[in-house]
Design a protein around this motif. Structure first.
Motif, PDB file in Angstrom:
ATOM      1  N   LEU A   1     114.225  23.113  31.539  1.00  0.00           N
ATOM      2  CA  LEU A   1     114.008  23.283  30.101  1.00  0.00           C
ATOM      3  C   LEU A   1     115.268  23.579  29.310  1.00  0.00           C
ATOM      4  O   LEU A   1     115.314  23.319  28.109  1.00  0.00           O
ATOM      5  N   ALA A   2     116.294  24.159  29.933  1.00  0.00           N
ATOM      6  CA  ALA A   2     117.495  24.571  29.185  1.00  0.00           C
ATOM      7  C   ALA A   2     118.749  23.992  29.810  1.00  0.00           C
ATOM      8  O   ALA A   2     119.715  24.705  30.108  1.00  0.00           O
ATOM      9  N   THR A   3     118.747  22.690  30.011  1.00  0.00           N
ATOM     10  CA  THR A   3     119.874  22.037  30.692  1.00  0.00           C
ATOM     11  C   THR A   3     121.055  21.777  29.766  1.00  0.00           C
ATOM     12  O   THR A   3     122.188  21.658  30.236  1.00  0.00           O
ATOM     13  N   GLU A   4     120.825  21.690  28.458  1.00  0.00           N
ATOM     14  CA  GLU A   4     121.920  21.354  27.531  1.00  0.00           C
ATOM     15  C   GLU A   4     122.848  22.560  27.342  1.00  0.00           C
ATOM     16  O   GLU A   4     122.397  23.626  26.951  1.00  0.00           O
ATOM     17  N   ARG A   5     124.115  22.392  27.583  1.00  0.00           N
ATOM     18  CA  ARG A   5     125.072  23.478  27.386  1.00  0.00           C
ATOM     19  C   ARG A   5     125.393  23.715  25.918  1.00  0.00           C
ATOM     20  O   ARG A   5     125.998  24.717  25.555  1.00  0.00           O
ATOM     21  N   ASP A   6     125.029  22.782  25.076  1.00  0.00           N
ATOM     22  CA  ASP A   6     125.257  22.963  23.646  1.00  0.00           C
ATOM     23  C   ASP A   6     124.063  23.600  22.938  1.00  0.00           C
ATOM     24  O   ASP A   6     124.028  23.638  21.706  1.00  0.00           O
ATOM     25  N   ARG A   7     123.103  24.099  23.699  1.00  0.00           N
ATOM     26  CA  ARG A   7     121.958  24.776  23.114  1.00  0.00           C
ATOM     27  C   ARG A   7     122.049  26.282  23.387  1.00  0.00           C
ATOM     28  O   ARG A   7     122.105  26.705  24.543  1.00  0.00           O
ATOM     29  N   PRO A   8     122.033  27.105  22.354  1.00  0.00           N
ATOM     30  CA  PRO A   8     121.967  28.559  22.595  1.00  0.00           C
ATOM     31  C   PRO A   8     120.621  28.907  23.227  1.00  0.00           C
ATOM     32  O   PRO A   8     119.579  28.413  22.803  1.00  0.00           O
ATOM     33  N   VAL A   9     120.650  29.751  24.247  1.00  0.00           N
ATOM     34  CA  VAL A   9     119.427  30.117  24.967  1.00  0.00           C
ATOM     35  C   VAL A   9     119.339  31.637  25.076  1.00  0.00           C
ATOM     36  O   VAL A   9     120.332  32.304  25.403  1.00  0.00           O
TER      37      VAL A   9
ATOM     38  N   MET B   1     116.829  28.277  21.823  1.00  0.00           N
ATOM     39  CA  MET B   1     115.590  28.445  22.580  1.00  0.00           C
ATOM     40  C   MET B   1     115.404  29.910  22.934  1.00  0.00           C
ATOM     41  O   MET B   1     116.312  30.554  23.468  1.00  0.00           O
ATOM     42  N   LEU B   2     114.219  30.437  22.635  1.00  0.00           N
ATOM     43  CA  LEU B   2     113.852  31.800  23.011  1.00  0.00           C
ATOM     44  C   LEU B   2     112.760  31.691  24.071  1.00  0.00           C
ATOM     45  O   LEU B   2     111.679  31.150  23.801  1.00  0.00           O
TER      46      LEU B   2
ATOM     47  N   VAL C   1     126.535  33.852  36.306  1.00  0.00           N
ATOM     48  CA  VAL C   1     127.236  32.679  36.811  1.00  0.00           C
ATOM     49  C   VAL C   1     126.981  31.468  35.910  1.00  0.00           C
ATOM     50  O   VAL C   1     127.878  30.637  35.693  1.00  0.00           O
ATOM     51  N   MET C   2     125.783  31.387  35.346  1.00  0.00           N
ATOM     52  CA  MET C   2     125.426  30.257  34.483  1.00  0.00           C
ATOM     53  C   MET C   2     125.830  30.469  33.027  1.00  0.00           C
ATOM     54  O   MET C   2     125.426  29.703  32.158  1.00  0.00           O
ATOM     55  N   GLY C   3     126.615  31.503  32.761  1.00  0.00           N
ATOM     56  CA  GLY C   3     127.166  31.690  31.423  1.00  0.00           C
ATOM     57  C   GLY C   3     126.394  32.629  30.518  1.00  0.00           C
ATOM     58  O   GLY C   3     126.691  32.726  29.321  1.00  0.00           O
ATOM     59  N   PHE C   4     125.399  33.349  31.046  1.00  0.00           N
ATOM     60  CA  PHE C   4     124.628  34.301  30.242  1.00  0.00           C
ATOM     61  C   PHE C   4     125.285  35.680  30.284  1.00  0.00           C
ATOM     62  O   PHE C   4     125.985  36.025  31.241  1.00  0.00           O
TER      63      PHE C   4
END
Length: 528
Positions: free
Chosen positions: A324-332, A302-303, A271-274
């Motif tokens: 910790l991973a709120t930015e949508r422009d950051r690959p996680v 981020m790993l 749901v969160m795009g993963f």
């Protein structure tokens, strides 16, 4: 007309299904219990070959010298006695109990629990050293529950007690003998029983003893029958990978609920795009790409590596989504580790398979050359250590460790507090007594490849510690981080225990702000 009690009426429609379900579950639980005790525990108790050393080659003495050098440096800073501190370090690796024969030959008023004297251990906190699971004193009463946090003062630490006795003579010292030290060093550096060592390993062991004697005047005499009769206490080394698992039975329902947690966690991640990835080595990860590809290069991928917890990543999702991973422009990337997730798994990935899997994923997304930010909580810090020391990830630019067990892993605190704690606390109930977690740690975990030496990290670090951590000795780790202040920034949370950050939005925000500050500084340096 005779009335028939309703209880004897045959069930109509589908009303019998709950009864059928209960009978079916109880039958499955019965079969699972038989499999648990007759197959799973015996299999978990089968010894495995120790993992090869990654960094020290055939000379294990180098690792011991590195440990000794660190202890000597800390002693110089704290002005502690080096010999006493080195001895304390070794003693804490042992389970110490009252010598039953000695107790029987003494006068009743002399039966007192030995206590480490202040002269023996200046300003050093002891780890718990009494373990009912590892005690040979089956006839004695179990001692009262001890605080497994090793941040207590030395004068309060009773390191050996087979019965609850109030006082102790202050001149009692603990004598370690050659036989027990042989057993300990054989396990610690070779993962074997002393009788299984080869000639070259025995010669190397002699060189370790020589270093201890030359540098700290520590000599270990052979134990005799007379010593057995006169000593106040008996020492037995803790050799976790050579010992049987110390597990508590968990019903099948627990594993089904944990499996359900992972399913729900997977749905939330989607749901969160993963999306889910499985590598050729069997490593499982979840990836969320940057929403805007044009700006993705401005934020480091981020790993994230989770710690020991039922359901693995599941309990960390709020911290990731809203902290910790709120930015949508950051690959996680969120990596799974089934072996520490309360899952039925006798086939854990090796360190090499884990590293190869991470590299395979990064290469598939063309991020193997990107600047990377590695985040690990608790046991996840060991996986971060594998990544750093593998040298295969060339651009690790930022490391974030929360409640890191990898720092000072060669100290006894983590092993004693996690695997040998006397208290039936939340750590033991939730994690450390689970069969497959015990199996992984006791049969497949190489401590010598998993300790993070801060001087080996050549990028900015952010480290979060909990003052009342039940697993790591936060006082020692804080001291070690401050010793490397140039490369590491420390956050020290007062009056909280291990894992408290997972449930605290305030701590998420604090860590996130510091992470962004460090990342901004890294970007500035890269542009210069």
């Amino acid at each position: 007309m005779t009335m028939i009690p309703q209880i004897f009426l045959l069930p109509t429609s589908l009303s019998f299904l709950p009864y059928l379900g209960a009978v079916l579950y109880l039958s499955l639980e019965f079969v699972f219990a038989i499999a648990f005790f007759k197959y799973m525990i015996p299999k978990a108790n089968q010894l495995t070959e120790p993992a090869p050393y990654r960094d020290y080659g055939q000379d294990k003495r180098k690792l011991m010298l590195r440990i000794m050098h660190r202890i000597e440096e800390v002693c110089r800073i704290t002005q502690a006695d080096e010999k006493a501190t080195m001895k304390r370090f070794l003693v804490e690796w042992f389970h110490v109990e009252k010598n039953r024969h000695k107790v029987q030959t003494e006068e009743p008023q002399q039966r007192k629990a030995p206590m480490a004297s202040a002269a023996e251990t200046p300003e050093i906190a002891f780890s718990p050293s009494s373990s009912p699971e590892n005690s040979d004193d089956d006839d004695s009463e179990s001692p009262p529950a001890a605080n497994t946090n090793t941040n207590s003062t030395a004068n309060e630490a009773i390191i050996a007690t087979a019965e609850p006795l109030p006082t102790a003579p202050k001149d009692v010292s603990i004598q370690l003998y050659k036989q027990e030290m042989d057993d300990f060093f054989s396990w610690a550096f070779y993962g074997k029983f002393h009788s299984k060592l080869e000639k070259v390993e025995l010669a190397e062991l002699d060189r370790i003893y020589k270093e201890l004697e030359d540098r700290h005047d520590l000599v270990f005499p052979y134990r005799t029958n007379k010593d057995d009769q006169q000593n106040e206490h008996h020492c037995k080394p803790r050799c976790m990978t050579l010992e049987p698992v110390q597990t508590m039975y968990r019903p099948l329902l627990v594993y089904l609920l944990v499996y359900g947690m992972k399913i729900v966690g997977g749905i939330l991640l989607r749901v969160m795009g993963f999306h889910r990835i499985v590598t050729s080595t069997g490593l499982v990860a979840w990836h969320r790409p940057a929403k805007n590809n044009e700006s993705s290069s401005s934020l480091m991928p981020m790993l994230f590596f989770h710690g020991i917890a039922p359901g693995g990543f599941f309990l960390y999702l709020p911290m990731l989504f809203f902290g910790l991973a709120t930015e949508r422009d950051r690959p996680v990337f969120v990596f799974e580790n089934r072996s520490i997730s309360c899952a039925l798994d006798f086939y854990p990935l090796t360190e090499q398979q884990t590293v190869d899997g991470v590299v395979e994923i990064l290469e598939s997304y063309k991020m193997d050359q990107a600047n990377l930010s590695l985040v690990g909580h608790s046991f996840g810090s060991c996986v971060v250590t594998w990544m750093i020391m593998s040298k295969r990830l060339k651009n690790i630019k930022h490391v974030v460790l929360i409640d890191p067990v990898a720092i000072l892993l060669s100290e006894p605190d983590v092993m004693v507090n996690f695997l040998y704690a006397e208290e039936l606390d939340k750590i033991r109930m939730v994690a450390s007594s689970e069969l497959f977690t015990e199996y992984y740690l006791r049969r497949h975990f190489a401590w010598y490849n998993s300790e993070l030496w801060l001087e080996d990290v050549d990028c900015p670090m952010l480290i979060g510690l909990s003052e009342n951590d039940e697993i790591i000795n936060s006082k020692k780790v804080k001291q070690e981080v401050e010793r490397h202040a140039k490369s590491a920034k420390l956050v020290y949370w007062k009056d909280v225990g291990h894992g408290a950050c997972i449930q605290s939005p305030a701590k998420w925000k604090e860590m996130k702000e510091l992470m962004l500050e460090q990342e901004l500084e890294i970007l500035r340096q890269n542009r210069c």
